[in-house]
Design a protein around this motif. Structure first.
Motif, mmCIF file in Angstrom:
data_model
loop_
_atom_site.group_PDB
_atom_site.id
_atom_site.type_symbol
_atom_site.label_atom_id
_atom_site.label_comp_id
_atom_site.label_asym_id
_atom_site.label_seq_id
_atom_site.Cartn_x
_atom_site.Cartn_y
_atom_site.Cartn_z
ATOM 1 N N GLN A 42 0.606 -1.562 0.131
ATOM 2 C CA GLN A 42 -0.189 -0.207 0.317
ATOM 3 C C GLN A 42 0.783 1.194 0.710
ATOM 4 O OE1 GLN A 42 -2.166 -0.981 3.710
ATOM 5 N NE2 GLN A 42 -4.143 -0.959 2.374
ATOM 6 N N TYR A 46 0.490 3.104 -3.287
ATOM 7 C CA TYR A 46 -0.583 4.400 -3.217
ATOM 8 C C TYR A 46 -0.053 5.830 -1.988
ATOM 9 C CZ TYR A 46 -4.016 0.936 -3.322
ATOM 10 O OH TYR A 46 -4.751 -0.465 -3.588
ATOM 11 N N TYR A 50 0.868 10.240 -3.947
ATOM 12 C CA TYR A 50 0.580 10.520 -2.904
ATOM 13 C C TYR A 50 0.727 11.798 -2.618
ATOM 14 C CZ TYR A 50 -4.005 12.272 -1.401
ATOM 15 O OH TYR A 50 -4.709 13.663 -1.073
ATOM 16 N N ALA A 295 -6.552 6.756 -4.693
ATOM 17 C CA ALA A 295 -6.159 5.045 -4.356
ATOM 18 C C ALA A 295 -6.656 3.919 -4.690
ATOM 19 C CB ALA A 295 -5.799 5.336 -2.825
ATOM 20 N N ARG A 300 -3.462 2.314 -9.780
ATOM 21 C CA ARG A 300 -3.521 2.477 -8.671
ATOM 22 C C ARG A 300 -3.981 0.430 -7.859
ATOM 23 N NH1 ARG A 300 -1.077 6.449 -10.511
ATOM 24 N NH2 ARG A 300 -3.192 6.362 -11.359
#
Length: 370
Positions: A42, A46, A50, A295, A300
């Motif tokens: 993750q 993501y 980000y 996300a 993604r």
């Protein structure tokens, strides 16, 4: 949906609105996940990209997803919700939603459409199992075993009921310290037909039957709470076989090159995804919604599969799944949904566990303490 799109659109910032009012978004965000290889995937897929788009944003990780329901109840009671985006299994999302602790989501307002314009609702399809649940991955809970601990002259374990066969396969097992999956496997290996498992488990007699079957191996079980526990126990040779998430086993087998193999029989398919706590302050809600939109877009979700062998929840993401980012191996054969791995699967019943979890959990924990 209990809330209309109009109401949702007027009470929560969409991505377009959030982008236009970036100064109104919180400059820190607390994300809750499971730790280990999954959380790393993750972060890579993501969180890091980000943050690159939002310099100065601090992301605080809390590895409490296994206790999400209890902790969110406690936060609500105390009137102090400190989490912003929470990764949970689908059944826990349903419970949190029913209790009003999670925000209801309209996929076509809060989630990105597919690149070809397909709506998010159609792209996620049947995996949108609740009003508050934002699907992320399809995973399974299954067993890994030490290949170097298989007794000489004995075939490697390939049947779920081998878990209960201490005579043929001696050694410690590791099982999760909760009833989910354990109760189903116990009933399957006590002669209950797959289609009848949840009908039996809904009765007090069926619950006792499952516990009695688990009692036959209880003295040889190490109980785990974190997804990283079984891989570590296997790597250390402390257990012969143990349950965990298929992506964790992929990591210990392919990334760590441990003498461990997968046993896919009766793997339990499940969904994992995000919820946003209800009633967040406006700036934190704007940040959470902006992150979720990013996300869970098509690219993604496909990107996460570069680091862990979980299938993306969007139909449009599946064709984009390629090779592992570091190992360069094709990830498709390592997915729980691969036909070679899915010959005998068990389908997790979200609604059953949303309804029965508290009662069965109390009975299971009391049994553990005996």
């Amino acid at each position: 949906m209990k809330l209309t799109k109009t109401l949702l659109a007027t009470t929560a910032l969409t991505v377009a609105g959030a982008a236009a009012h970036a100064q109104d978004m919180a400059d820190s965000m607390t994300m809750v996940s499971w730790g280990g290889a999954y959380q790393t995937s993750q972060i890579n897929a993501y969180a890091t990209p980000y943050q690159a788009m939002h310099p100065g944003l601090e992301i605080i990780w809390d590895e409490s997803s296994a206790e999400a329901v209890a902790k969110m109840r406690a936060m609500d009671e105390a009137g102090n919700v400190t989490w912003d985006v929470v990764d949970v299994v689908a059944a826990d999302a349903l419970r949190l939603c029913d209790e009003g602790l999670a925000m209801e989501i309209d996929p076509d307002v809060h989630l990105a459409p597919a690149p070809d314009g397909t709506s998010a609702e159609d792209d996620f399809g049947d995996l949108l199992v609740g009003d508050c649940f934002i699907p992320q991955i399809v995973y399974s809970t299954t067993f890994g075993y030490r290949t170097d601990m298989v007794p000489a002259g004995v075939e490697a374990p390939n049947d779920i009921c081998d878990v209960f066969d201490l005579e043929t396969y001696p050694g410690k097992r590791s099982l999760e310290k909760r009833p989910i999956n354990n109760m189903e496997w116990a009933l399957l290996c006590d002669g209950v037909a797959k289609d009848d498992v949840y009908d039996v488990l809904a009765t007090a007699e069926g619950q006792q039957q499952a516990l009695d079957k688990l009692a036959t191996i209880k003295d040889d079980v190490i109980w785990w709470s974190a997804g990283a526990d079984t891989p570590q126990l296997l790597a250390d040779g402390e257990v012969f076989m143990g349950s965990t998430y298929n992506g964790r086993l992929f990591s210990v087998i392919e990334e760590q090159n441990q003498p461990v193999a997968m046993m896919w029989d009766a793997q339990v398919f499940d969904l994992d995804g995000w919820i946003i706590p209800a009633n967040l302050p406006e700036d934190r809600l704007a940040r959470a919604l902006d992150f979720i939109y990013f996300a869970t877009d098509t690219q993604r979700l496909a990107d996460q599969a570069k680091w862990i062998s979980y299938g993306p929840a969007r139909a449009s993401s599946a064709p984009l799944v390629g090779q592992h980012a570091d190992l360069g191996i094709d990830m498709a054969p390592h997915m729980p949904t691969d036909p070679n791995n899915a010959q005998n699967t068990f389908l997790y019943n979200y609604e059953f566990w949303a309804d029965y979890r508290d009662d069965i959990d109390a009975k299971f924990q009391a049994w553990l303490a005996q």
